[in-house]
Design an enzyme around this catalytic site. Sequence first.
Site, PDB file in Angstrom:
ATOM      1  N   HIS A  60       0.822  -1.214   0.000  1.00 42.73           N
ATOM      2  CA  HIS A  60       0.000   0.000   0.000  1.00 42.73           C
ATOM      3  C   HIS A  60       0.859   1.269   0.000  1.00 42.73           C
ATOM      4  O   HIS A  60       0.347   2.350   0.272  1.00 42.73           O
ATOM      5  CB  HIS A  60      -0.915   0.014   1.224  1.00 42.73           C
ATOM      6  CG  HIS A  60      -1.748  -1.206   1.367  1.00 42.73           C
ATOM      7  ND1 HIS A  60      -2.648  -1.615   0.405  1.00 42.73           N
ATOM      8  CD2 HIS A  60      -1.823  -2.139   2.359  1.00 42.73           C
ATOM      9  CE1 HIS A  60      -3.237  -2.729   0.796  1.00 42.73           C
ATOM     10  NE2 HIS A  60      -2.747  -3.075   1.975  1.00 42.73           N
ATOM     11  N   HIS A 222      -7.476  -4.650  -0.862  1.00 49.18           N
ATOM     12  CA  HIS A 222      -6.892  -5.979  -1.037  1.00 49.18           C
ATOM     13  C   HIS A 222      -7.666  -6.787  -2.070  1.00 49.18           C
ATOM     14  O   HIS A 222      -7.451  -7.986  -2.215  1.00 49.18           O
ATOM     15  CB  HIS A 222      -6.878  -6.753   0.290  1.00 49.18           C
ATOM     16  CG  HIS A 222      -6.271  -5.987   1.416  1.00 49.18           C
ATOM     17  ND1 HIS A 222      -7.023  -5.416   2.406  1.00 49.18           N
ATOM     18  CD2 HIS A 222      -4.977  -5.691   1.685  1.00 49.18           C
ATOM     19  CE1 HIS A 222      -6.218  -4.792   3.262  1.00 49.18           C
ATOM     20  NE2 HIS A 222      -4.980  -4.949   2.841  1.00 49.18           N
TER      21      HIS A 222
END
Length: 335
Positions: A60, A222
């Site tokens: 991320h 995700h």
Amino acid sequence: MKTKKLINSGADAVDEMLEGVLAAHPEHLYAVEDMPRAIVAKNGPRNGKVGLVIGGGSGHEPTFLGYVGKGLADAAAIGNVFASPPPDPIVACAKAADGGAGVLFMYGNYAGDVMNFDMAAELLGLDDIEVRTVLTTDDVASAPPEQGNKRRGVAGNVFIFKAAGAACDLMYSLEDVERVARHANSRTYTMGVALSPCSLPQTLKPNFLIGEDEMEIGMGIHGEPGVARGPLRSADEVTDQLLDGILGEMGAAEAGDRVAVLVNSLGSTPMMELYIMMRRVKARLEDAGLLIHTSLVGNYCTSLEMAGASITVMHLDDELQELIDHPCDCAMFRK
């Protein structure tokens, strides 16, 4: 069909990334000795200050390690790609960040993170280090309002961490830092759209399938399922759909209220497209009578190379505006 990545091996990708981060930012960051997944701010922790520890899975970037520095987070525990860090680096981060005034844990609301950070807090309690926890839950698409405690933490982390980190830097008490963090979280709203999948370094295969002319509203960072899949729309139409969800949640906003805005790339969406969205965000918020106090556009909370974007709006008040404006100096973010 396998994807292409500039890596040496999937198994080594996270640790080699961290080596590169430390090589690039030695003035900001160091790793705890014998604990390479515990990244600490060189100029963050100090005596009498509440320590702010953030963390979560890799993939991320610049979340989480990019927001470690003076005026923001004191340390970040780093997990494998899309996986929670185990308790050991979390404990190491907390001990490095502890200035004797307690430690606040902040991270996204995901089951693995909750389990491991809670285990770390129990271990730290044995060493008489007081730990409190605030989960981020800004993803309005991930659960209805009446189940807000089930919502995920996504790109709104940037503003929520920023407010809490400023409170720490201003020497607020642990009780007040926790209050600020919860208040910031309650006034931060994010909604995103995915256009194409990403692939994990270990598999080199897409983590979900989507048609070449499709988009999915509300997909998680995700690859968690969103709320609606349909034909790809124009930038203005997509922006309107995301903002409709956000503004519907804000509810109590009045003409003249100030907001902080983030238009965030999920990884591969270019700046051109983000700024096209930003122009529509500005027009929509002005139509609603809201004033943009500050705006961020770019890669702030990504999902590897996923194509797509998210919009975050923080509904400011005087306290939050002061905290968002407070200076910080991190490896990948400065104010």
